[in-house]
Design an enzyme around this catalytic site. Structure first.
Site, PDB file in Angstrom:
ATOM      1  N   GLU A  37      74.610 122.376  54.536  1.00 27.14           N
ATOM      2  CA  GLU A  37      74.446 123.258  53.364  1.00 27.14           C
ATOM      3  C   GLU A  37      75.151 122.563  52.214  1.00 27.14           C
ATOM      4  OE1 GLU A  37      72.887 126.033  52.878  1.00 27.14           O
ATOM      5  OE2 GLU A  37      72.622 127.014  54.812  1.00 27.14           O
ATOM      6  N   CYS A  80      77.684 126.627  44.581  1.00 32.58           N
ATOM      7  CA  CYS A  80      76.572 125.687  44.760  1.00 32.58           C
ATOM      8  C   CYS A  80      75.310 126.188  44.062  1.00 32.58           C
ATOM      9  CB  CYS A  80      76.321 125.459  46.236  1.00 32.58           C
ATOM     10  SG  CYS A  80      76.321 126.981  47.155  1.00 32.58           S
ATOM     11  N   ASN A  84      85.236 126.475  47.967  1.00 32.44           N
ATOM     12  CA  ASN A  84      84.869 127.410  46.904  1.00 32.44           C
ATOM     13  C   ASN A  84      84.654 128.858  47.357  1.00 32.44           C
ATOM     14  OD1 ASN A  84      82.468 126.624  48.132  1.00 32.44           O
ATOM     15  ND2 ASN A  84      81.279 126.827  46.254  1.00 32.44           N
TER      16      ASN A  84
END
Ligand code: NAP
Length: 475
Positions: free
Chosen positions: A250, A284, A154
């Site tokens: 993460e 996210c 992303n």
């Protein structure tokens, strides 16, 4: 329109190699081939680890590491538009967002150069105890060793930058596995690092079957740290596979934001409309769950919905596009299924919920129960829920009511309320009068609970990729 298809090679010990097998990189918008990349497997990954280990036998001094990092930032600046076009073509990211990503990657490199130059241990106050008196002690901060880096689709440039730049600042050689859907930006960045003077072996890039490459990186004892950004389903498995290795994770979020009745509702509506649908929600920390105090509920919606409906859907290469495609048809179908599940359970679709061509319209849901996937799982699509609450207590409980804990936000004009929320929201970061999708690259960024176990941002990432060694001197 996508850029002309580019053919890249993998980077192994300073050489650009082919393997005889290729993957095609396709535009998520048009389906056309925008690039071709060789694929690697376990064998190339082991050779990459060999090269990285060998490279680290001759440490690069901090001033050289910093110079390379600064040069890469400069090259990114010079080739800004080309890099933005590459991100947009392979990820389907609207061009204006892709340009921001390039600027952010420049910042990640610049900040990492500062860390390279200032990396230092600390003095230990030895005469603070009777047994220590007469001795001098300090710590050295040393590179942890070869780093295995795995990155998602992303932010195909800046999240790769968050792996490579701090690792180099820390003095670590890297084996990078970028996302298979978006390897072009990563390989372009690798080209810039080599042009900037990075010696052979310090960066190696392998693209290919994820679990095969991932397992080699995790299982090989010479890889001393894994730095992973992606889904929890993959990340936690990697950590379980190597309980004694540093595995920095993460991961995802189901990002909540609280809007109190005393907030500047116009400012909140503007920021939330922009940040729930940017890159079609594939961040996210995309705003996913909006909790608004009942007294302001109707007013906020009256401001928010027209702004959502004004977002322009379309070709990511178009300058005017705000919302483009999801990364692939499977993701789009999954998100639509979650919306349908919510609708069937009684949620109301305030806007969106349908396709415009192949694109999913920005979707706002009301009355979505906390047990629904759109409320408690990470949607990773252009969908948000709006829920009314009465008290701050209730809002905090709703916001905390998922397994995730990356970032959360609150809009209020009361400092007292904002600080109370900041203390009680169980997240790695809390934004006040800013959307929780806010990130700038020097921040410590990372999650608690299922969202991860580490912090990125060059100063924090360098700490994670170095080890302290104590040195004691008898005076
Ligand atoms: P993903 O499916 O977990 O993929 C991430 C990376 O892991 C890709 O390079 C992928 O390779 C690789 N991978 C997949 N299976 C693997 C395995 N068994 N072993 C080793 N590596 C493996 O995630 P994604 O769909 O690309 O990204 C979306 C997720 O990333 C979301 O959950 C999002 O919240 C999270 N994210 C978190 C942050 C953060 O900083 N906290 C930032 C951005 C995104 P292939 O591409 O080859 O499958």
């Amino acid at each position: 329109m996508a850029t002309t298809a580019t053919e890249k090679r993998l980077l192994l010990n300073g050489e650009w190699i082919e393997t005889g097998e290729w993957i095609e990189v396709r535009s998520p918008y048009s389906g056309e081939v925008v690039g071709r990349v060789p694929t690697a497997g376990a064998n190339e990954t082991r050779r990459a680890i060999d090269a990285a280990e060998e490279a680290m036998r001759e440490p690069l001094p901090a001033h050289k590491r910093a110079e390379i990092l600064v040069r890469v930032a400069g090259y990114l600046g010079r080739r800004h538009e080309e890099v933005a076009q590459t991100i947009s073509a392979e990820a389907g990211k609207p061009l204006k967002a892709a340009r921001v990503e390039v600027a952010r990657a420049m910042s990640t490199y610049t900040m990492s150069a500062v860390q390279a130059r200032t990396l230092a241990g600390e003095m230990v106050p030895m005469d603070a105890s009777q047994t220590g008196a007469g001795k001098l002690a300090f710590t050295l901060r040393l590179p942890v060793g070869v780093v295995g880096a795995i990155s998602p689709f992303n932010f195909p440039l800046n999240l790769v930058a968050h792996k490579l730049a701090p690792a180099l600042a820390a003095g670590c050689a890297v084996v990078l596995k970028p996302a298979s859907q978006t390897p072009l930006s990563a390989l372009l960045l690798a080209e810039l690092e080599t042009e900037a003077g990075l010696p052979p072996g310090w960066l190696n890039v392998v693209v290919g079957p994820a679990s095969e490459i991932g397992d080699v990186l995790v299982d090989d004892a010479r890889v001393r740290a894994i730095t992973f950004t992606g889904s929890g389903a993959v990340g936690w498995k990697l950590a379980e596979r190597a309980p004694r290795k540093r595995v920095n994770l993460e991961l995802g979020n189901a990002t909540p934001v609280i809007v109190e009745a005393d907030a500047d509702l116009e400012a909140a509506a503007t920021k939330l409309a922009a940040n729930a649908f940017s890159f079609a929600g594939q961040s996210c920390i995309s705003v996913q769950r909006i909790y608004v105090q009942r007294a302001a509920h109707d007013d906020l919606l009256a401001r928010f919905l027209p702004k959502v409906e004004a977002l322009r859907l379309g070709d990511p290469a178009d300058e005017e596009t705000d919302v483009g495609p999801l990364i692939d048809g499977e993701s789009r179908d999954r998100v639509l299924e979650w919306v349908e599940e919510a609708r069937a359970a009684g949620a109301e679709v305030l806007t969106g919920g349908t396709l415009e061509g192949e694109l999913l319209r920005p979707t706002v849901l009301a009355n979505a129960g906390p047990e629904l996937r759109v409320s408690c799982e990470e949607v990773f699509g252009p969908v948000c829920t709006v829920t009314a609450y009465e008290t701050l207590e209730e809002a905090i409980e709703l916001a905390n009511g998922t397994r995730y804990g990356l970032q959360a936000g609150i809009f209020t004009s009361s400092l007292e309320t904002a600080l109370a929320a900041a203390q009680r929201l169980e997240f790695g970061g809390v934004t006040i009068n800013e959307a929780p999708s806010f990130r700038t690259d020097q921040m410590p960024y990372g999650g608690v609970k299922d969202s991860g176990n580490t912090r990125e941002g060059p100063a924090w990432a360098v700490r994670e990729l170095t080890e302290e060694r104590l040195v004691v001197i008898e005076l």
